[in-house]
Design an enzyme around this catalytic site. Sequence first.
Site, PDB file in Angstrom:
ATOM      1  N   SER A 121      -2.633   6.053  -0.368  1.00 20.54           N
ATOM      2  CA  SER A 121      -2.508   6.752  -1.651  1.00 20.54           C
ATOM      3  C   SER A 121      -1.766   8.068  -1.502  1.00 20.54           C
ATOM      4  O   SER A 121      -1.450   8.717  -2.489  1.00 20.54           O
ATOM      5  CB  SER A 121      -3.893   7.024  -2.241  1.00 20.54           C
ATOM      6  OG  SER A 121      -4.663   7.782  -1.326  1.00 20.54           O
ATOM      7  N   HIS A 142      -0.021   0.199  -3.826  1.00 22.03           N
ATOM      8  CA  HIS A 142      -1.180   1.075  -4.019  1.00 22.03           C
ATOM      9  C   HIS A 142      -2.017   0.596  -5.204  1.00 22.03           C
ATOM     10  O   HIS A 142      -1.659   0.807  -6.359  1.00 22.03           O
ATOM     11  CB  HIS A 142      -0.708   2.526  -4.239  1.00 22.03           C
ATOM     12  CG  HIS A 142      -1.840   3.477  -4.470  1.00 22.03           C
ATOM     13  ND1 HIS A 142      -1.772   4.517  -5.352  1.00 22.03           N
ATOM     14  CD2 HIS A 142      -3.099   3.510  -3.939  1.00 22.03           C
ATOM     15  CE1 HIS A 142      -2.928   5.168  -5.352  1.00 22.03           C
ATOM     16  NE2 HIS A 142      -3.742   4.577  -4.509  1.00 22.03           N
ATOM     17  N   GLU A 154       0.899   0.837  -7.981  1.00 23.69           N
ATOM     18  CA  GLU A 154       2.132   1.567  -7.657  1.00 23.69           C
ATOM     19  C   GLU A 154       2.818   0.851  -6.495  1.00 23.69           C
ATOM     20  O   GLU A 154       2.209   0.655  -5.440  1.00 23.69           O
ATOM     21  CB  GLU A 154       1.806   3.014  -7.267  1.00 23.69           C
ATOM     22  CG  GLU A 154       1.351   3.861  -8.445  1.00 23.69           C
ATOM     23  CD  GLU A 154       0.953   5.281  -8.049  1.00 23.69           C
ATOM     24  OE1 GLU A 154       1.254   6.204  -8.815  1.00 23.69           O
ATOM     25  OE2 GLU A 154       0.332   5.456  -6.976  1.00 23.69           O
ATOM     26  N   ASN A 192      -1.639  10.142  -8.168  1.00 20.43           N
ATOM     27  CA  ASN A 192      -2.343  11.138  -7.360  1.00 20.43           C
ATOM     28  C   ASN A 192      -1.661  12.497  -7.397  1.00 20.43           C
ATOM     29  O   ASN A 192      -2.333  13.531  -7.365  1.00 20.43           O
ATOM     30  CB  ASN A 192      -2.482  10.653  -5.918  1.00 20.43           C
ATOM     31  CG  ASN A 192      -3.610   9.653  -5.762  1.00 20.43           C
ATOM     32  OD1 ASN A 192      -4.338   9.391  -6.712  1.00 20.43           O
ATOM     33  ND2 ASN A 192      -3.762   9.090  -4.593  1.00 20.43           N
TER      34      ASN A 192
END
Length: 596
Positions: A121, A142, A154, A192
């Site tokens: 991540s 991800h 992702e 993130n």
Amino acid sequence: MAREFTSVGVVGLGTMGAGIVEVFARNGIDVVAVEISAPALERGQATLTRSTDRAVAKGKLDPADRDALLDRVTFAVGLDALHAVDLVIEAVPEHLDLKQRIFAELDRVCKADAILATNTSSLSVTEISVATSRPNQVIGIHFFNPAPVMKLVEVIRTVVTSADVVADVEALCARLGKVDVTINDRAGFIANALLFGYLNHAVALFESNYASREDIDAAMKLGCGLPMGPLALMDLIGVDTAYEILDTMYRRGGRDRRHAPVPLIKQMVTAGLLGRKSGRGFYTYERPGSPVVVPDEATPVAQADAFSEGGRAIAKVGVVGSGTMATGIIEVFARAGYEVVSVTRGAEKSASICEAVKTSLNKGVVRGKLSEEDRDGALGRITWSATLDHLADVDLVVEAVVEELSVKKALFASLDEICKPGVVLATTTSSLPVIEMAMATQRPADVVGLHFFNPAPVMQLVEVVRTIRTAPETVATARAVCAALGKTSVVCGDRSGFVVNALLFPYLNDAVKMLEASYSTTDDIDHAMKLGCGYPMGPFELLDVVGLDVALAIQRELYLELREPGFAPAPLLEHLVTAGYLGRKTGRGFRDHTHR
């Protein structure tokens, strides 16, 4: 034609890895699930069994389908079991050296055309890929936690990832029923990078005793419609995981102070306060792994009635202003049984605001949320006026005029002369310093911020803003009034943006910077935050609704107060405002709304 993946391998069967195994097996794909030892393998198997049993219990999975799902999974110790799979996804802890060792071994074990993927991540997919002799076949995939539920994936390509590999993985995501956003290898990717700056900022507010953990979390849930407050979310993610992600993003992402972990986070990790998994983080839990919060020494005691805290009785309320906020606040007080005096700048404004309140109350009747008797009672409690002198006998004044400090200060000076002693004087400002208005009076102890959210009759949150001169009984009175209105109050200090705007607008500004850097598109960034983080709106949808000019004004206030480079308004935001692209209200903002 995209290649057909008939078997995949998953390395690491923690919460994330077990969830990824379930996603593939649910979609008819054979999975080889691998761990480092027999005990770890058993734990991973138990995690998968619990998850599928829960789905059966909730009626979301047929028992026969569960059995078929579990039959598709082969559990094994050691990477050699992955010699025949088409794709491997690694989901081990976020340590670069560990991941590089695993990828070097996968390169040796796996067949020549197998795709090697990491679920990292925050780490560099490029740095992981160079541990292999096939970096063009390495990619980031991800997933978000819980993987069986969350729709977003992702897909992270490095500068050498083959276009065919990217296309094959995108097609696989579609087969899994996921929405993918494909991006380049940058610290934190989309979700993130935007989420953890916000979480870090929330911890900073808590660390400085600006507001309680409960108030920070309630503010973001009720003020922004988020599924969880930031500190509860930190506990869910794991405080140690959050520290690793922030630290990695800070070191890899240009050393932006927004991502420099707040000292309290490292202290909590050192002390073993890791969140739910350890039973204690920002909150205390029933037991390790439990989601049930239990009271601890920091839990606020139930609010006593206002009078035991020195609060004052409020029966009659004055509301000054004629805009949308004033209209909503008048309705809220009248419906709650208060006598209300509405003061505007003239008879025409009074007539207009009176019609607006009537229209809103009539809608409540039509929707069955209000009886005709209650509507008539509320209207009967409102007095319409065009002179401040009619506020001489009220117990509370709420100011909701234009967001200009000079106008507000002049109004407070007038109220100081007109109102009787002991009246609470409140401002609904969302960004200006409350102390400036307080000091325009001879009674700063009686001045407080009451920041309602729009639309006031609907939104549950009120930020009660105390200055360094506000008396405790004034805060107690304000909180008691909010409770009588059926609202949730959160108490905070007199800093720019208070809680909600101080956390929300830097996040929106970060999203604009991400777009400005051509890292991703408005659609993909909005998808990432809605599908990956459960936000009700993406940042660009929200900016167009709020108004880009409003967002820029608030961001400038935050930057001027904090002087933090990361809070400087994004140049793209300034350019769009200069060009008159202000969002929905002008038909054009980050998107074109003229043809919708």
